[in-house]
Motif scaffolding. Structure first.
Motif, PDB file in Angstrom:
ATOM      1  N   ILE A 229      25.734  11.616  -9.835  1.00  0.00           N
ATOM      2  CA  ILE A 229      25.053  11.762 -11.110  1.00  0.00           C
ATOM      3  C   ILE A 229      23.743  11.443 -10.955  1.00  0.00           C
ATOM      4  N   LEU A 230      23.388  10.393  -9.960  1.00  0.00           N
ATOM      5  CA  LEU A 230      21.897  10.086  -9.664  1.00  0.00           C
ATOM      6  C   LEU A 230      21.957  10.429  -8.236  1.00  0.00           C
ATOM      7  N   PRO A 231      21.549  11.863  -7.660  1.00  0.00           N
ATOM      8  CA  PRO A 231      21.483  11.930  -6.348  1.00  0.00           C
ATOM      9  C   PRO A 231      20.441  11.289  -5.423  1.00  0.00           C
ATOM     10  N   GLN A 232      19.465  10.780  -6.307  1.00  0.00           N
ATOM     11  CA  GLN A 232      18.380   9.877  -5.314  1.00  0.00           C
ATOM     12  C   GLN A 232      18.842   8.600  -5.026  1.00  0.00           C
ATOM     13  N   VAL A 233      20.071   8.315  -5.637  1.00  0.00           N
ATOM     14  CA  VAL A 233      20.338   6.751  -5.160  1.00  0.00           C
ATOM     15  C   VAL A 233      21.486   6.985  -4.160  1.00  0.00           C
ATOM     16  N   ARG A 234      21.450   6.097  -3.150  1.00  0.00           N
ATOM     17  CA  ARG A 234      22.353   6.031  -2.129  1.00  0.00           C
ATOM     18  C   ARG A 234      23.392   5.071  -2.316  1.00  0.00           C
ATOM     19  N   GLN A 235      24.522   5.348  -1.509  1.00  0.00           N
ATOM     20  CA  GLN A 235      25.436   4.164  -1.739  1.00  0.00           C
ATOM     21  C   GLN A 235      25.249   2.898  -1.412  1.00  0.00           C
ATOM     22  N   GLY A 236      24.332   2.819  -0.328  1.00  0.00           N
ATOM     23  CA  GLY A 236      23.719   1.543   0.204  1.00  0.00           C
ATOM     24  C   GLY A 236      22.636   1.024  -0.791  1.00  0.00           C
ATOM     25  N   ASP A 237      22.318   1.467  -1.709  1.00  0.00           N
ATOM     26  CA  ASP A 237      21.293   1.194  -2.634  1.00  0.00           C
ATOM     27  C   ASP A 237      21.946   0.413  -3.741  1.00  0.00           C
ATOM     28  N   LEU A 238      23.321   0.542  -3.964  1.00  0.00           N
ATOM     29  CA  LEU A 238      24.069  -0.326  -4.879  1.00  0.00           C
ATOM     30  C   LEU A 238      24.901  -1.397  -4.771  1.00  0.00           C
ATOM     31  N   GLN A 239      25.026  -2.202  -5.444  1.00  0.00           N
ATOM     32  CA  GLN A 239      26.026  -3.364  -5.162  1.00  0.00           C
ATOM     33  C   GLN A 239      27.082  -3.502  -6.489  1.00  0.00           C
ATOM     34  N   GLU A 240      28.255  -3.364  -6.029  1.00  0.00           N
ATOM     35  CA  GLU A 240      29.226  -3.484  -7.329  1.00  0.00           C
ATOM     36  C   GLU A 240      29.887  -4.808  -7.243  1.00  0.00           C
ATOM     37  N   VAL A 241      30.172  -5.401  -8.489  1.00  0.00           N
ATOM     38  CA  VAL A 241      30.724  -6.652  -8.533  1.00  0.00           C
ATOM     39  C   VAL A 241      31.905  -6.312  -9.609  1.00  0.00           C
ATOM     40  N   LYS A 242      33.176  -6.748  -9.289  1.00  0.00           N
ATOM     41  CA  LYS A 242      34.261  -7.028 -10.123  1.00  0.00           C
ATOM     42  C   LYS A 242      34.785  -8.263 -10.274  1.00  0.00           C
ATOM     43  N   LEU A 243      34.855  -8.708 -11.727  1.00  0.00           N
ATOM     44  CA  LEU A 243      35.203 -10.037 -11.642  1.00  0.00           C
ATOM     45  C   LEU A 243      36.215 -10.299 -12.966  1.00  0.00           C
ATOM     46  N   GLU A 244      37.087 -11.040 -12.683  1.00  0.00           N
ATOM     47  CA  GLU A 244      38.243 -11.507 -14.048  1.00  0.00           C
ATOM     48  C   GLU A 244      37.510 -12.774 -14.453  1.00  0.00           C
ATOM     49  N   ILE A 245      37.224 -12.698 -15.833  1.00  0.00           N
ATOM     50  CA  ILE A 245      36.725 -13.722 -16.565  1.00  0.00           C
ATOM     51  C   ILE A 245      37.363 -14.235 -17.907  1.00  0.00           C
ATOM     52  N   PRO A 246      37.327 -15.570 -17.862  1.00  0.00           N
ATOM     53  CA  PRO A 246      38.220 -16.165 -18.843  1.00  0.00           C
ATOM     54  C   PRO A 246      37.682 -15.594 -20.228  1.00  0.00           C
ATOM     55  N   ASN A 247      38.495 -15.593 -21.370  1.00  0.00           N
ATOM     56  CA  ASN A 247      38.145 -15.398 -22.529  1.00  0.00           C
ATOM     57  C   ASN A 247      37.672 -16.384 -23.177  1.00  0.00           C
ATOM     58  N   PRO A 248      36.830 -16.073 -24.346  1.00  0.00           N
ATOM     59  CA  PRO A 248      35.996 -17.565 -25.089  1.00  0.00           C
ATOM     60  C   PRO A 248      37.219 -18.503 -25.452  1.00  0.00           C
ATOM     61  N   HIS A 249      36.886 -19.779 -25.112  1.00  0.00           N
ATOM     62  CA  HIS A 249      37.929 -20.942 -25.232  1.00  0.00           C
ATOM     63  C   HIS A 249      38.286 -20.817 -26.746  1.00  0.00           C
ATOM     64  N   ASN A 250      37.337 -20.589 -27.741  1.00  0.00           N
ATOM     65  CA  ASN A 250      37.920 -20.656 -29.154  1.00  0.00           C
ATOM     66  C   ASN A 250      38.327 -19.492 -29.761  1.00  0.00           C
ATOM     67  N   SER A 251      38.929 -18.613 -28.759  1.00  0.00           N
ATOM     68  CA  SER A 251      39.634 -17.188 -29.413  1.00  0.00           C
ATOM     69  C   SER A 251      41.054 -17.100 -28.746  1.00  0.00           C
ATOM     70  N   PRO A 252      41.852 -17.404 -29.492  1.00  0.00           N
ATOM     71  CA  PRO A 252      43.277 -17.374 -28.832  1.00  0.00           C
ATOM     72  C   PRO A 252      43.692 -15.605 -28.938  1.00  0.00           C
ATOM     73  N   LEU A 253      43.853 -15.155 -27.714  1.00  0.00           N
ATOM     74  CA  LEU A 253      43.900 -13.915 -27.451  1.00  0.00           C
ATOM     75  C   LEU A 253      45.294 -13.795 -26.495  1.00  0.00           C
ATOM     76  N   PRO A 254      45.988 -12.604 -26.622  1.00  0.00           N
ATOM     77  CA  PRO A 254      47.132 -12.399 -25.699  1.00  0.00           C
ATOM     78  C   PRO A 254      46.899 -12.497 -24.555  1.00  0.00           C
ATOM     79  N   THR A 255      46.052 -12.222 -24.007  1.00  0.00           N
ATOM     80  CA  THR A 255      45.682 -12.243 -22.484  1.00  0.00           C
ATOM     81  C   THR A 255      44.635 -13.202 -22.159  1.00  0.00           C
ATOM     82  N   PRO A 256      44.731 -13.921 -21.097  1.00  0.00           N
ATOM     83  CA  PRO A 256      43.612 -14.985 -21.066  1.00  0.00           C
ATOM     84  C   PRO A 256      42.588 -14.827 -20.161  1.00  0.00           C
ATOM     85  N   HIS A 257      42.579 -13.534 -19.746  1.00  0.00           N
ATOM     86  CA  HIS A 257      41.123 -12.862 -19.034  1.00  0.00           C
ATOM     87  C   HIS A 257      40.938 -11.809 -19.240  1.00  0.00           C
ATOM     88  N   SER A 258      39.562 -11.126 -19.296  1.00  0.00           N
ATOM     89  CA  SER A 258      39.130 -10.044 -19.345  1.00  0.00           C
ATOM     90  C   SER A 258      38.376  -9.620 -17.869  1.00  0.00           C
TER      91      SER A 258
END
Length: 560
Positions: free
Chosen positions: A213-242
């Motif tokens: 979609i952005l041809p002027q950007v190469r794969q090596g120009d990008l950094q991808e981060v995938k994180l599993e993060i806990p949900n807010p402490h005061n928000s009781p939710l069905p799943t513990p992480h987002s």
């Protein structure tokens, strides 16, 4: 006095409601494509005939049976929610039940569909209001084909008020690209007037898809981060992480004139969230050149109980619970993406000259290069070993994957700047530093950043405390004059860091170089100085091996 308030006719109500959802070609494409994605489609074909005001979207999703097809275009009908409680656990892209019905109010609508487990396909035409006009059996592969014809045919003023065809097609392209970035696993084929317009091939991740979609950007120009993060402490939710998926353009390699590629997606849809967009911009502050903006795509997959989609009929704006918590998580993720460590150490060739140099080497080939520490913990900082100094300006550093050239002044500037941001200290100076002929604005500016300054005679001013790093500088008065010319505290911190950093041309011994490298690697944003200049140039072992053609067989290379 006769009443002047009357109920609107049903057809007027439908036109108003339809106008909230369907207002241009792009909105039609958006609504139909979202239905395809909700149906589990992995291949979507969008065909447009703008002069005929006709749109067709075909997919390989789960399809619909005859009963569902007969209900699909009636008012507020949907398979995605059942009760008011479901509004707080939306897991689909569509849920209002308005899109198809609105299209029957503004255009001619035809749907062909066959369920995956069905033996027959059906074709249904709908009249105004969503009633079924014609039903017939048809030959079709599993999936759905929706055709919208004569769009806005009953609203000539709407057609006249729309942008030009070219502008509308540009909006369609942008809409599809935005949706594709949220769903990189889907294949897209888009045609205009029976000719292929553009395609988007599937990818494993958003970062791998972005260069299409952005041809002027190469794969090596990008950094991808995938994180599993806990949900807010005061928000009781069905799943513990987002989940948080972040794609950033590394600031030493790519940036934009406008903030047009600072984008936020929530649960599969791009949304406008000024609070989160500003968080992204703030995280990149003092890593880019002046008046440049980052490339950053943020995708949050969070519990639907945290989101209220009922802010805008087009579902482009939301209310997000615990906004401060998510801002903190985003800032931490961006800091991780911009750090230098072995898990994000990509080959970086920053100059055209070096890039051309490596292009003459073979593009393919295995060089049997093995890192010295294959079991290294990828989250630990990459260790650089100072080897030499070039021109008393560049530090040659060795690491397990190749070599780097680090410019000493701006690396030190980055270290000092972050130290100043964390601990801005003003220390008393005796005797005071005397400045001559300061304007009232300059005096006010120095006082604004915390300096004590008093009149010391005619046109003379005494400065009685200074930023700590300037204590040992012989040009302290010049530095204070520079601070007096304006800017906020951060601007002053950048100026002090620049003034205090080791100058290029200064000889350094081995221990001094190593200490600087160690301190620099620990900074939050080690890729660029506070002015946005790249700090290092890397030549990876694979690139060196490719250039020197180390995979050649000795006998063959000698002509034997």
């Amino acid at each position: 006095m006769a009443s002047t308030i009357q109920a609107l006719p049903t057809e007027v109500v439908y036109l108003i409601t339809a106008g909230e959802v369907i207002d241009c070609f792009a909105s039609v494409v958006r609504e139909l494509v979202e239905n395809s994605l909700d149906a589990g489609a992995t291949r979507i074909v969008v065909s447009l005939w703008p002069q005929q005001w006709r749109i067709r979207v075909a997919d390989n999703g789960c399809g619909m049976n005859l009963d569902d097809l007969q209900q699909a275009a009636t008012a507020h009908s949907t398979s995605k929610i059942r009760s008011s409680a479901d509004l707080w656990k939306i897991n689909s892209l569509g849920f209002r039940g308005e899109a198809l019905h609105s299209l029957t109010t503004l255009a001619d609508l035809e749907i062909l569909s066959r369920p995956v487990d069905g033996k027959l396909g059906w074709r249904i035409s709908y009249g105004n209001g969503g009633e079924v006009v014609q039903v017939e059996v048809t030959a079709i592969a599993p999936g759905t084909v929706v055709t919208v014809s004569h769009l806005f045919g009953n609203c000539s003023s709407r057609r006249q008020g729309l942008p030009t065809i070219a502008q509308q097609m540009k909006a369609v392209q942008a809409t599809i690209q935005q949706i594709a970035l949220c769903h990189p696993q889907v294949t897209w084929q888009v045609c205009q007037n029976d000719r292929q317009w553009f395609t988007i091939s599937p990818a494993k991740t958003t970062g791998q898809l972005l260069p299409q979609i952005l041809p002027q950007v190469r794969q090596g120009d990008l950094q991808e981060v995938k994180l599993e993060i806990p949900n807010p402490h005061n928000s009781p939710l069905p799943t513990p992480h987002s989940a948080l998926n972040l794609v950033v353009g590394l600031p030493d390699r790519c940036h934009r004139h406008r903030p047009d590629w600072v984008r936020v997606a929530i649960n599969g849809r791009m949304v406008k969230t000024p609070e989160l967009e500003q968080t992204i911009l703030s995280a990149f502050h003092k890593t880019l050149p002046r008046d440049r903006y980052p490339i950053c795509l943020l995708h949050l997959a969070i519990s639907p109980e945290q989101i209220n989609w009922n802010r805008n009929p087009a579902k482009t704006e939301i209310y997000l619970n615990e906004i401060i918590y998510w801002q903190e998580q985003i800032t931490q993720a961006i800091n991780q993406a911009l750090s230098i460590s072995s898990n994000n150490l990509n080959e970086a060739v920053h100059t055209t000259r070096v890039s051309k140099l490596l292009k003459v080497a073979e593009a393919k080939g295995g060089y049997n290069f093995n890192p010295q520490n294959p079991n290294e913990n990828h989250k630990t900082p990459n260790t650089l070993k100072a080897v030499a100094q070039v021109s008393n300006t560049y530090i040659v550093a060795e690491h397990s994957g190749g070599m780097w050239l680090v410019e000493q002044h701006i690396a030190h500037e980055r270290v000092l700047y972050e130290q100043l941001c964390d601990d801005w200290q003003l220390v008393p100076v005796e005797p005071p530093i005397i400045l001559y002929q300061l304007s009232p604005a300059q005096v006010s500016q120095l006082q604004r950043i915390g300096l004590e300054i008093d009149p010391f005679g005619e046109q003379l001013w005494a400065v009685r405390n200074i930023p700590a790093p300037l204590q040992q500088r012989d040009n302290c008065a010049e530095a204070i004059l520079e601070l007096s010319w304006g800017g906020d505290l951060q601007t002053a911190q950048v100026a002090v860091a620049c003034r205090s950093a080791i100058r290029n041309g200064t000889p350094m011994n081995q221990q001094e170089m190593q200490t600087l490298l160690d301190n620099w690697q620990r900074t939050r944003n080690p890729r660029t100085c506070p002015h946005g200049r790249p700090i290092y140039l890397s030549l990876e072992e694979s690139a060196l091996a490719r250039f020197f053609r180390r995979n050649w067989v000795i006998g063959k290379s000698h002509g034997i």
